[in-house]
Design an enzyme around this catalytic site. Structure first.
Site, PDB file in Angstrom:
ATOM      1  N   CYS A 256       0.890  -1.165   0.000  1.00 15.07           N
ATOM      2  CA  CYS A 256       0.000   0.000   0.000  1.00 15.07           C
ATOM      3  C   CYS A 256       0.919   1.203   0.000  1.00 15.07           C
ATOM      4  O   CYS A 256       1.503   1.533   1.029  1.00 15.07           O
ATOM      5  CB  CYS A 256      -0.912   0.009   1.224  1.00 15.07           C
TER       6      CYS A 256
ATOM      7  N   CYS B 143      -0.785   4.244   2.279  1.00 15.19           N
ATOM      8  CA  CYS B 143      -0.922   4.170   3.743  1.00 15.19           C
ATOM      9  C   CYS B 143      -0.485   2.795   4.224  1.00 15.19           C
ATOM     10  O   CYS B 143       0.696   2.471   4.147  1.00 15.19           O
ATOM     11  CB  CYS B 143      -2.321   4.557   4.207  1.00 15.19           C
ATOM     12  N   SER B 144      -1.408   1.978   4.725  1.00 16.46           N
ATOM     13  CA  SER B 144      -0.989   0.677   5.271  1.00 16.46           C
ATOM     14  C   SER B 144      -2.048  -0.386   5.023  1.00 16.46           C
ATOM     15  O   SER B 144      -2.206  -1.297   5.821  1.00 16.46           O
ATOM     16  CB  SER B 144      -0.720   0.803   6.772  1.00 16.46           C
ATOM     17  N   CYS B 145      -2.787  -0.288   3.925  1.00 13.29           N
ATOM     18  CA  CYS B 145      -3.844  -1.263   3.635  1.00 13.29           C
ATOM     19  C   CYS B 145      -3.240  -2.667   3.542  1.00 13.29           C
ATOM     20  O   CYS B 145      -2.218  -2.867   2.886  1.00 13.29           O
ATOM     21  CB  CYS B 145      -4.548  -0.893   2.330  1.00 13.29           C
TER      22      CYS B 145
END
Lengths: 254, 219
Positions: free
Chosen positions: A155, A158-160
């Protein structure tokens, strides 16, 4: 110092790293005016960022710890949250949700061709049929490695991450280095993990920019004929389900 | 926004450093921050898209100098303040100075935990036929919205191929702009690395993004 004066080839040297770390801290301690100044709470945010640094090895409560405790006290006092509910969320990530769930899914896909097919068609639905896993979030997509194709998941924004089948994303997955590099130089990122693929293998990087989440189905290791799903699951690492690793060899778990 | 969070393709961040046997949290406060973030979002005043925008619009130097859970903390404090749920003077004081807002559903309690542990459902009925189909060549639009968007800079202006049609989903750009869910078709669009990074790129590499229909145009 300026990072721009350092040849890219020297960026890994320890003294350069220390200098960059010092520069970052120094910049942080300046009262830099942000374009967002004036927006409510930004002054507070800058205050937090300027005061908190790693208290590695320190025995006293860090500035960060104190501020987090204060926020929790306020949220409870105001009647927004109950402490027990926060405890339960943390407990779930510490003891229940983790890559062992994904490993069960992969082991099943390796053992059961019809499950593998269902998984590739609709992973959320297929995973939900596993009694030991149960319902997971929607929009899960399983992508299969082959000897000719290696999938990797990131991602960049962000941090998906498929939290419900892999647990919390590791620090490296959320790191600026991984997010910036894997879409541009995936083989060099794989080298950081000690993984070298044949030069002819196609590499496919999936950037998780929406609510779809990706789970890599690795190639089943050779020498595992007749293995039970439990045995197979012991070969499946978190990293191989993100694409930064390969499954363990049978000899590693025997 | 063309923010610091949009990191795909940047250089200079060094090696990726995997940690063996990494614990779920490195400090107890990290777990508290994660749980509070989930819980206050569960009060319903904002959704995950707003949460993301709350982080990516932190000042760039703060974003870069903060750890992951520090960014979560700063985001949560900020959104609470912007919605007047917790004011900055209360954070400075370390305790509450006035009654909380009535969020209409009581405190986030044990019974609410299950709900926030599972990823939300973002699929929606289709408002119109899909404009693209599998195999279509499409260009990621050269757009630079000032607010939230999920189209990373590194694909803008580049041509790829529609590989999957994922269905119709809540459109993050619209939600963060305060204009409602405005569901849009979502596509997996695959790009050749040489299209993105030039002739010297590794010819064996392909990269895909999940692109909402308004991000794309026919070639």
């Amino acid at each position: 110092m300026s990072a721009g004066l350092v040849p890219a080839s020297d960026l890994e040297k320890e003294d350069v790293r220390q200098a960059l770390a010092y520069a970052a801290e120094f910049a942080d301690n300046q009262s830099i005016r942000s374009p967002l100044d004036g927006v409510s709470s930004v002054g507070y945010l800058l205050g937090v960022a300027a005061h908190d640094h790693d208290h590695e090895g320190g025995s006293t409560l860090s500035e960060m710890d104190l501020r987090v405790r204060a926020l929790e006290r306020i949220l409870v006092e105001k009647g927004y949250v109950e402490t027990a509910a926060l405890d339960r969320i943390i407990e779930a990530y510490e003891t229940k949700v983790g890559p062992h769930i994904g490993a069960r899914v992969i082991a099943k896909a390796w053992s059961d061709p019809s499950f593998r097919q269902s998984l590739l068609e609709d992973a959320s639905k297929a995973v939900g049929t596993l009694a030991e896993v149960g319902r997971v979030g929607e929009h899960l997509v399983a992508v299969e490695n082959t000897p000719q194709l290696h999938n990797m998941v990131v991602c960049t924004l962000c941090s998906c991450y498929p939290w419900d089948v892999l647990g919390l994303p590791p620090v490296w997955y959320k790191s600026f280095a991984y997010r910036s590099r894997v879409v541009k130089e995936p083989r060099s990122v794989l080298a950081d993990f000690g993984v070298v693929l044949p030069a002819s293998t196609e590499i496919r990087v999936w950037d998780s920019t929406a609510e779809t989440r990706f789970l890599v189905v690795p190639v089943r290791p050779a020498g595992t004929d007749g293995w039970s799903e439990t045995q197979l699951a012991s070969l499946v690492t978190r990293d191989c389900m993100v694409g930064t690793g390969l499954p363990k060899n049978p000899g590693e778990v025997a | 926004m063309d923010g610091i969070h949009d990191m795909g393709g940047m250089d200079g961040f060094g090696r990726v450093e995997p940690e063996a046997n990494e614990p779920p949290f490195h400090e107890p406060w990290e777990g508290r921050v994660l749980a509070m973030g989930r819980a206050v979002r569960g009060l319903g005043a904002w959704n995950i898209d707003v949460d993301r925008y709350g982080i990516e619009s932190l000042p760039p130097h703060v974003y870069l100098a903060s750890s992951y859970y520090q960014r979560w903390f700063l985001r949560t404090v900020r959104l609470l303040a912007e919605r007047e749920m917790v004011k900055a003077d209360e954070m400075d004081a370390g305790h509450t100075l006035r009654p909380g807002r009535d969020m209409g559903r009581g405190a986030f309690a044990l019974a609410d935990v299950e709900r926030v542990m599972r990823r939300g459902s973002f699929g929606r009925p289709t408002p119109a036929p899909a404009q693209f189909k599998i195999g279509d060549r499409v260009r990621a639009r050269n757009i630079h919205p000032k607010s939230h968007t999920r189209l990373p800079r590194y694909v803008r202006g580049h041509v790829g191929v529609v590989e999957r049609v994922q269905g119709c989903y809540v459109f993050p750009d619209s939600v963060v702009a305060g204009k409602g869910e405005d569901p849009q078709w979502l596509y997996t669009v695959r790009f050749d690395a040489r299209e993105l990074w030039g002739a010297d790129a590794d010819p064996t590499v392909k990269v895909s993004v999940e692109a909402f229909e308004p991000y794309l145009e026919h070639v």
